[in-house]
Design a protein around this motif. Structure first.
Motif, PDB file in Angstrom:
ATOM      1  N   LEU A  55       8.852  68.645  54.366  1.00 37.03           N
ATOM      2  CA  LEU A  55       9.603  69.889  54.532  1.00 37.03           C
ATOM      3  C   LEU A  55      11.096  69.578  54.598  1.00 37.03           C
ATOM      4  CD1 LEU A  55      10.250  70.049  57.960  1.00 37.03           C
ATOM      5  CD2 LEU A  55       7.767  70.214  57.793  1.00 37.03           C
ATOM      6  N   ASP A  56      11.914  70.592  54.395  1.00 36.05           N
ATOM      7  CA  ASP A  56      13.364  70.394  54.480  1.00 36.05           C
ATOM      8  C   ASP A  56      13.755  70.080  55.927  1.00 36.05           C
ATOM      9  OD1 ASP A  56      13.628  70.976  51.805  1.00 36.05           O
ATOM     10  OD2 ASP A  56      14.257  73.049  52.109  1.00 36.05           O
ATOM     11  N   ILE A  57      14.633  69.077  56.075  1.00 40.48           N
ATOM     12  CA  ILE A  57      15.094  68.688  57.408  1.00 40.48           C
ATOM     13  C   ILE A  57      16.616  68.795  57.422  1.00 40.48           C
ATOM     14  CG2 ILE A  57      15.112  66.902  59.171  1.00 40.48           C
ATOM     15  CD1 ILE A  57      12.695  65.654  57.774  1.00 40.48           C
ATOM     16  N   PRO A  58      17.152  69.731  58.194  1.00 46.69           N
ATOM     17  CA  PRO A  58      18.604  69.910  58.230  1.00 46.69           C
ATOM     18  C   PRO A  58      19.320  68.727  58.902  1.00 46.69           C
ATOM     19  CG  PRO A  58      17.506  71.468  59.719  1.00 46.69           C
ATOM     20  CD  PRO A  58      16.442  70.701  59.018  1.00 46.69           C
ATOM     21  N   ASN A  59      20.497  68.436  58.409  1.00 47.47           N
ATOM     22  CA  ASN A  59      21.388  67.415  58.973  1.00 47.47           C
ATOM     23  C   ASN A  59      20.806  66.002  58.983  1.00 47.47           C
ATOM     24  OD1 ASN A  59      23.392  69.390  59.566  1.00 47.47           O
ATOM     25  ND2 ASN A  59      22.246  69.938  61.408  1.00 47.47           N
ATOM     26  N   CYS A  60      19.919  65.686  58.055  1.00 42.62           N
ATOM     27  CA  CYS A  60      19.325  64.339  58.003  1.00 42.62           C
ATOM     28  C   CYS A  60      19.456  63.707  56.624  1.00 42.62           C
ATOM     29  CB  CYS A  60      17.861  64.395  58.410  1.00 42.62           C
ATOM     30  SG  CYS A  60      17.632  64.645  60.171  1.00 42.62           S
ATOM     31  N   GLY A  61      20.352  64.210  55.801  1.00 44.60           N
ATOM     32  CA  GLY A  61      20.548  63.654  54.466  1.00 44.60           C
ATOM     33  C   GLY A  61      20.986  62.204  54.500  1.00 44.60           C
ATOM     34  N   HIS A  62      21.615  61.791  55.587  1.00 43.54           N
ATOM     35  CA  HIS A  62      22.067  60.399  55.714  1.00 43.54           C
ATOM     36  C   HIS A  62      20.910  59.408  55.700  1.00 43.54           C
ATOM     37  CE1 HIS A  62      21.180  61.686  59.823  1.00 43.54           C
ATOM     38  NE2 HIS A  62      20.950  60.401  60.096  1.00 43.54           N
ATOM     39  N   LEU A  63      19.708  59.842  56.069  1.00 46.25           N
ATOM     40  CA  LEU A  63      18.545  58.950  56.044  1.00 46.25           C
ATOM     41  C   LEU A  63      18.211  58.496  54.628  1.00 46.25           C
ATOM     42  CD1 LEU A  63      16.153  60.661  58.615  1.00 46.25           C
ATOM     43  CD2 LEU A  63      17.489  58.578  58.924  1.00 46.25           C
ATOM     44  N   SER A 123      22.255  59.754  50.821  1.00 39.93           N
ATOM     45  CA  SER A 123      22.904  60.621  49.831  1.00 39.93           C
ATOM     46  C   SER A 123      24.046  61.399  50.482  1.00 39.93           C
ATOM     47  CB  SER A 123      21.891  61.600  49.226  1.00 39.93           C
ATOM     48  OG  SER A 123      21.508  62.567  50.182  1.00 39.93           O
ATOM     49  N   ALA A 124      24.782  62.096  49.642  1.00 36.97           N
ATOM     50  CA  ALA A 124      25.899  62.898  50.127  1.00 36.97           C
ATOM     51  C   ALA A 124      25.431  64.261  50.623  1.00 36.97           C
ATOM     52  CB  ALA A 124      26.928  63.084  49.018  1.00 36.97           C
ATOM     53  N   ASP A 125      24.183  64.617  50.323  1.00 33.56           N
ATOM     54  CA  ASP A 125      23.644  65.890  50.803  1.00 33.56           C
ATOM     55  C   ASP A 125      23.552  65.892  52.317  1.00 33.56           C
ATOM     56  OD1 ASP A 125      23.323  66.858  48.233  1.00 33.56           O
ATOM     57  OD2 ASP A 125      21.174  66.383  48.138  1.00 33.56           O
ATOM     58  N   LYS A 126      23.820  67.053  52.885  1.00 27.55           N
ATOM     59  CA  LYS A 126      23.768  67.194  54.328  1.00 27.55           C
ATOM     60  C   LYS A 126      22.321  67.215  54.816  1.00 27.55           C
ATOM     61  CE  LYS A 126      25.223  70.177  58.092  1.00 27.55           C
ATOM     62  NZ  LYS A 126      25.791  71.456  58.492  1.00 27.55           N
ATOM     63  N   ASP A 127      21.444  67.839  54.034  1.00 28.35           N
ATOM     64  CA  ASP A 127      20.054  68.007  54.443  1.00 28.35           C
ATOM     65  C   ASP A 127      19.134  67.085  53.655  1.00 28.35           C
ATOM     66  OD1 ASP A 127      20.978  70.073  56.072  1.00 28.35           O
ATOM     67  OD2 ASP A 127      20.569  71.606  54.556  1.00 28.35           O
ATOM     68  N   LEU A 128      17.993  66.795  54.235  1.00 27.59           N
ATOM     69  CA  LEU A 128      16.950  66.010  53.582  1.00 27.59           C
ATOM     70  C   LEU A 128      15.947  67.015  53.023  1.00 27.59           C
ATOM     71  CD1 LEU A 128      16.127  63.060  53.148  1.00 27.59           C
ATOM     72  CD2 LEU A 128      14.830  63.185  55.263  1.00 27.59           C
ATOM     73  N   ARG A 129      15.773  66.998  51.712  1.00 26.88           N
ATOM     74  CA  ARG A 129      14.953  68.000  51.033  1.00 26.88           C
ATOM     75  C   ARG A 129      13.481  67.613  50.972  1.00 26.88           C
ATOM     76  NH1 ARG A 129      18.122  72.044  51.555  1.00 26.88           N
ATOM     77  NH2 ARG A 129      20.184  71.681  50.734  1.00 26.88           N
ATOM     78  N   GLN A 130      12.652  68.637  50.920  1.00 26.64           N
ATOM     79  CA  GLN A 130      11.212  68.462  50.775  1.00 26.64           C
ATOM     80  C   GLN A 130      10.910  67.655  49.511  1.00 26.64           C
ATOM     81  OE1 GLN A 130       9.080  72.166  50.654  1.00 26.64           O
ATOM     82  NE2 GLN A 130       7.088  71.178  50.531  1.00 26.64           N
ATOM     83  N   ASN A 131       9.880  66.816  49.548  1.00 23.64           N
ATOM     84  CA  ASN A 131       9.424  65.945  48.460  1.00 23.64           C
ATOM     85  C   ASN A 131      10.350  64.771  48.165  1.00 23.64           C
ATOM     86  OD1 ASN A 131       7.040  67.421  48.039  1.00 23.64           O
ATOM     87  ND2 ASN A 131       8.126  68.888  46.745  1.00 23.64           N
ATOM     88  N   THR A 132      11.352  64.566  48.997  1.00 23.76           N
ATOM     89  CA  THR A 132      12.207  63.390  48.853  1.00 23.76           C
ATOM     90  C   THR A 132      11.403  62.167  49.285  1.00 23.76           C
ATOM     91  OG1 THR A 132      14.180  64.680  49.377  1.00 23.76           O
ATOM     92  CG2 THR A 132      14.351  62.292  49.636  1.00 23.76           C
ATOM     93  N   THR A 133      11.526  61.083  48.524  1.00 26.93           N
ATOM     94  CA  THR A 133      10.865  59.836  48.919  1.00 26.93           C
ATOM     95  C   THR A 133      11.919  58.870  49.438  1.00 26.93           C
ATOM     96  OG1 THR A 133      11.005  58.980  46.669  1.00 26.93           O
ATOM     97  CG2 THR A 133       8.970  60.094  47.283  1.00 26.93           C
ATOM     98  N   LEU A 134      11.594  58.199  50.512  1.00 27.54           N
ATOM     99  CA  LEU A 134      12.505  57.239  51.113  1.00 27.54           C
ATOM    100  C   LEU A 134      11.701  56.249  51.939  1.00 27.54           C
ATOM    101  CD1 LEU A 134      14.316  58.761  54.174  1.00 27.54           C
ATOM    102  CD2 LEU A 134      12.620  60.047  52.912  1.00 27.54           C
ATOM    103  N   GLU A 135      12.343  55.174  52.329  1.00 25.59           N
ATOM    104  CA  GLU A 135      11.707  54.175  53.184  1.00 25.59           C
ATOM    105  C   GLU A 135      12.295  54.302  54.584  1.00 25.59           C
ATOM    106  OE1 GLU A 135      12.017  50.263  51.526  1.00 25.59           O
ATOM    107  OE2 GLU A 135      10.352  50.633  50.173  1.00 25.59           O
ATOM    108  N   LEU A 136      11.398  54.383  55.559  1.00 33.15           N
ATOM    109  CA  LEU A 136      11.814  54.516  56.953  1.00 33.15           C
ATOM    110  C   LEU A 136      11.237  53.370  57.772  1.00 33.15           C
ATOM    111  CD1 LEU A 136      11.074  58.343  57.380  1.00 33.15           C
ATOM    112  CD2 LEU A 136      13.315  57.274  57.097  1.00 33.15           C
TER     113      LEU A 136
END
Length: 187
Positions: free
Chosen positions: A23-31, A34-47
């Motif tokens: 789901l979309d997560i506000p204010n977590c684009g830094h994870l 990217s330069a986006d402020k929010d982390l968008r749904q279906n984004t793949t990343l390593e945590l």
């Protein structure tokens, strides 16, 4: 529960897990980096494990098994566990088993559990055999030394215990028969 300051626990916690945001997560684009402020749904990343664990529990992300635990590695371990250099897998300088155990806390994967257990059992025989013969290496460079270079952290600890016990047994036998040991002991 392990000790609070256990280095292996820190390394296992820092293992990075491939994740898909549900789901979309506000204010977590830094994870994502990217330069986006929010982390968008279906984004793949390593945590890191510690964060993926919390987000997975809350159904915010969906986890994918990391490369060291994928089907290719499982097949290699099933075919010949002794031939796989686990030191190169698992991240954190060879924390393959520790990372696998952590993954089992997140996922219900009986195949992964069996793979880890079977590989450990099979490799244990060779680990103890090689550790008993490490005295013949005379400080490294021999077969036992080469073998130990591909071991996981847990396996290296077992190798060291076997090596130490072989040295102690040799010193004890030498003392009983009156031979001088390399450390100058004897009767």
């Amino acid at each position: 529960m392990s000790a609070f300051y256990d280095v292996q626990e820190f390394l296992a916690d820092s293992q990075r897990l491939p994740s898909k945001v549900l789901l979309d997560i506000p204010n977590c684009g830094h994870l994502e980096g990217s330069a986006d402020k929010d982390l968008r749904q279906n984004t793949t990343l390593e945590l890191p494990y510690w964060l993926a664990n919390k987000l997975s529990d809350q159904d915010i992300i969906d986890l994918t098994l990391p490369r060291p635990y994928n089907q290719t590695v499982r097949n290699a371990l099933a075919a010949s566990p002794e031939a796989v250099h686990l030191r190169n897998l698992g991240g954190g300088g060879g924390s393959f088993y520790a990372g696998g155990v952590r993954l089992l806390q997140l996922t219900e994967d009986p195949v992964l559990a069996n793979t880890l257990q079977d590989a450990f059992r099979t490799r244990l025989v060779q680990i103890m055999d090689q550790s008993q013969h490490s005295l013949a290496d005379h400080g490294g460079e021999g077969a036992a030394y080469e073998f130990s270079q591909g071991l996981d952290t847990w396996e290296k600890e077992l190798f060291h215990v076997g090596e130490t016990s072989a040295k102690q047994m040799k010193n004890w036998l030498d003392a009983r028969t009156g031979k001088k040991t390399a450390s100058g002991g004897g009767r």
